[in-house]
Design a protein around this motif. Structure first.
Motif, PDB file in Angstrom:
ATOM      1  N   THR A 178      -6.302   2.099   2.498  1.00 25.62           N
ATOM      2  CA  THR A 178      -7.066   1.042   1.825  1.00 25.62           C
ATOM      3  C   THR A 178      -7.747   1.534   0.559  1.00 25.62           C
ATOM      4  O   THR A 178      -7.664   0.903  -0.505  1.00 25.62           O
ATOM      5  CB  THR A 178      -8.116   0.453   2.793  1.00 25.62           C
ATOM      6  OG1 THR A 178      -7.462  -0.057   3.952  1.00 25.62           O
ATOM      7  CG2 THR A 178      -8.900  -0.673   2.117  1.00 25.62           C
ATOM      8  N   VAL A 179      -8.415   2.677   0.642  1.00 22.07           N
ATOM      9  CA  VAL A 179      -9.163   3.183  -0.525  1.00 22.07           C
ATOM     10  C   VAL A 179      -8.237   3.859  -1.533  1.00 22.07           C
ATOM     11  O   VAL A 179      -8.461   3.789  -2.752  1.00 22.07           O
ATOM     12  CB  VAL A 179     -10.271   4.155  -0.080  1.00 22.07           C
ATOM     13  CG1 VAL A 179     -11.419   3.400   0.572  1.00 22.07           C
ATOM     14  CG2 VAL A 179      -9.726   5.230   0.859  1.00 22.07           C
ATOM     15  N   THR A 186      -5.098   3.118  -2.277  1.00 24.01           N
ATOM     16  CA  THR A 186      -4.335   2.140  -3.063  1.00 24.01           C
ATOM     17  C   THR A 186      -5.195   1.419  -4.096  1.00 24.01           C
ATOM     18  O   THR A 186      -4.670   0.695  -4.948  1.00 24.01           O
ATOM     19  CB  THR A 186      -3.692   1.097  -2.127  1.00 24.01           C
ATOM     20  OG1 THR A 186      -4.702   0.501  -1.300  1.00 24.01           O
ATOM     21  CG2 THR A 186      -2.626   1.756  -1.261  1.00 24.01           C
ATOM     22  N   GLN A 187      -6.499   1.614  -4.036  1.00 32.16           N
ATOM     23  CA  GLN A 187      -7.395   0.997  -5.012  1.00 32.16           C
ATOM     24  C   GLN A 187      -7.781   1.944  -6.138  1.00 32.16           C
ATOM     25  O   GLN A 187      -8.515   1.568  -7.045  1.00 32.16           O
ATOM     26  CB  GLN A 187      -8.669   0.500  -4.305  1.00 32.16           C
ATOM     27  CG  GLN A 187      -8.420  -0.608  -3.302  1.00 32.16           C
ATOM     28  CD  GLN A 187      -9.674  -0.977  -2.525  1.00 32.16           C
ATOM     29  OE1 GLN A 187     -10.747  -0.440  -2.767  1.00 32.16           O
ATOM     30  NE2 GLN A 187      -9.523  -1.916  -1.590  1.00 32.16           N
ATOM     31  N   THR A 188      -7.276   3.195  -6.106  1.00 27.34           N
ATOM     32  CA  THR A 188      -7.636   4.174  -7.135  1.00 27.34           C
ATOM     33  C   THR A 188      -6.784   3.989  -8.383  1.00 27.34           C
ATOM     34  O   THR A 188      -5.688   3.414  -8.348  1.00 27.34           O
ATOM     35  CB  THR A 188      -7.443   5.609  -6.612  1.00 27.34           C
ATOM     36  OG1 THR A 188      -6.056   5.823  -6.316  1.00 27.34           O
ATOM     37  CG2 THR A 188      -8.275   5.860  -5.364  1.00 27.34           C
TER      38      THR A 188
END
Length: 549
Positions: free
Chosen positions: A513-514, A516-518
């Protein structure tokens, strides 16, 4: 840091000192330790492996310790010290000499006009035990200025005695203090691990890496930001937060070495002994960092209260010197071709006296083949090829690279580098990365500063080093984070580094989750993202089936 010296280097170094020219080494048992001292480098002490002590030379002020005043060109026994198991010596300008035994006892002899012997002996020509205030102390180190002395106890306390005209002995009402006195004041609750003396100053290092100094400060040699003499120890506040491991004093300047291999200098600079500038020779009263690209990480430092010379050992055991050398003023560190720090003092210092005894250890540590390879890397003395990267040199061996690396083997076989060519330029990769790459061939380890693993992966791919790619996994495990995981994964895919790709994939899956948001995930090319998502979905489906079963 203590660099052990082998037999061949030891004997070669001894021959650099003129005073030993008349010695027939066959007449003296195997030498364990030697010290050259005196105002002209014309006195010497020799300790043999069977604990016999010899002296030779001019014998000024009875400083040979042989009980008579006449000089000798040939070694004479120092009877009072034979069998005493001498650990080290220190000497002052008088000259006077201190001998420290392995049992923690001090003997002194020689010049005593300023109380520098620290005892009430009536015969200064014979080594006498220093007992005043030291009877119940175990001494682990000694140091001498021109006419004063320091002693360091096992508990980390400091005693001082001798000439005190500038406060170099400490807060004493006496101009000459002939009794060892504990240096208290700001050192009372400190544990000292290193001591050193300038001509009329005293410097110490605590176990937490702090520096304290006292005594003469006329050219800023205490490093406290002013030029006022001090009778009590003063902290060098400029270096608070920096852990100093070793400090050495010249006549009126100081070198300090941090645990990071960084060199700091301050004090007198009339002979360029601070090495800071080609044109300026002004004194410096606060520590300044001396950074020399060619020197790299500093491994050891040396100086002597007898002169204005500075010496340092850099990466690859390369020796640099600056200051007053053979009467010439050298204001920036220069590389010299010598085998040890001692050789600089023998060849270039005026007067030519030792900064500390030259010691041959009886047994050299056992070394494996890996140890020899490791020591050979970046060793200028054995290298036949220099790789220059960003104006920095890395010293390597053609034969070794040809054995370990197909790229270099092809280069040498196809004469892309001539047999007599000694320097090649590398312009594609950074110095830190390329040095780590070359060092890997000697050690099978990746010694790489943090943050450089992407470039290192690229280099391994460029040189088709598949085994090296596998080794990169351990570095990735150390450095991978939420922010850089996608970057490392993308590069592993691009450079076909399967093991690191798999590790990065699992990390990303566990933090999907985290990650793929970078920003780094967004920068991945479309095919890589698609491939990752498909694989992640497959792993997710497999885990679901396993759970149903």
């Amino acid at each position: 840091m203590e660099f052990r010296i082998n037999v061949e280097m030891f004997l070669w170094s001894l021959r650099n000192w003129p005073i030993f020219s008349f010695i027939d080494w066959n007449c003296v048992s195997k030498v364990h330790m030697a010290l050259v001292y005196g105002n002209l480098g014309n006195e010497a002490l020799i300790v043999t492996t069977d604990k016999v002590v010899y002296a030779l030379g001019c014998n000024t002020s009875g400083c040979l310790g042989i009980g008579v005043s006449h000089s000798t060109l040939y070694p004479k026994k120092v009877e009072a010290l034979c069998g005493k198991d001498i650990k080290t010596f220190a000497h002052g300008r008088g000259p006077h000499v201190l001998a420290l035994t392995e049992e923690g006892k001090i003997y002194s002899w020689g010049h005593n006009n300023h109380g520098e012997l620290g005892n009430n002996s009536t015969n200064h020509m014979i080594p006498t035990l220093v007992t005043r205030n030291l009877t119940n102390e175990f001494i682990v180190d000694v140091a001498c200025g021109s006419h004063h002395c320091l002693a360091l106890t096992k508990e980390g306390k400091v005693y001082a005695w001798g000439e005190n005209t500038r406060g170099q002995v400490g807060n004493s009402v006496n101009i000459n203090e002939d009794t060892p006195m504990k240096v208290n004041s700001k050192l009372a609750d400190k544990t000292i691990i290193c001591i050193s003396c300038g001509q009329s100053s005293s410097m110490t290092v605590t176990d937490s890496g702090e520096i304290y100094g006292w005594g003469c400060n006329q050219v800023g040699q205490l490093g406290i930001g002013n030029y006022v003499n001090q009778v009590n120890p003063c902290k060098v506040t400029t270096l608070v937060g920096i852990v100093i491991e070793k400090i050495v004093c010249g006549y009126a300047h100081v070198l300090a070495l941090s645990n990071k291999g960084v060199l700091y200098v301050w004090g007198g600079n009339n002979c360029g002994q601070l090495g800071l500038d080609e044109s300026r020779k002004t004194n410096v009263c606060s520590p300044r960092q001396l950074a020399v690209k060619e020197m790299g990480r500093v491994l050891d430092i040396a100086s002597s209260h007898y002169n204005h010379i500075s010496v340092a050992m850099g990466e690859g055991n390369r020796i640099f010197m600056w200051g007053e050398c053979l009467g010439q003023i050298i204001t920036v560190p220069i590389l010299v071709t010598v085998a040890s720090l001692h050789d600089v003092f023998a060849r270039y210092a005026s007067p030519s006296v030792m900064h500390q005894p030259l010691v041959l250890y009886g047994e050299e540590p056992d070394m494996s083949l890996t140890d020899y390879f490791r020591n050979a890397f970046d060793d200028q003395s054995t290298s036949d090829l220099v790789v220059r990267v960003q104006q920095k040199c890395i010293y390597v061996h053609k034969a070794f690279l040809a054995i370990r690396c197909q790229y270099f083997r092809t280069m040498f076989q196809q004469n892309l580098i001539k047999n007599n060519q000694s320097v090649i330029e590398e312009q594609t990769f950074s110095y830190d990365v390329y040095k780590a790459f070359l060092k890997y061939f000697y050690t099978d380890e990746i010694d790489l500063p943090p943050g450089n693993i992407p470039e290192f992966l690229k280099l391994a791919h460029t040189y088709s080093e598949n085994q090296l790619k596998k080794h990169c996994v351990e570095k990735i495990k150390e450095e991978i984070t939420i922010e850089n995981a996608a970057l490392l994964y993308g590069m592993s895919v691009e450079y076909n580094a399967k093991e690191s790709e798999e590790y990065c994939f699992k990390f990303m899956l566990n933090h999907m989750t985290v990650v793929t948001q970078t920003a780094n995930f967004a920068k991945l090319d479309e095919n890589t993202i698609k491939s990752f998502m498909v694989k992640a979905a497959q792993v997710g489906a497999s885990e679901t089936v396993a759970c149903d079963i």
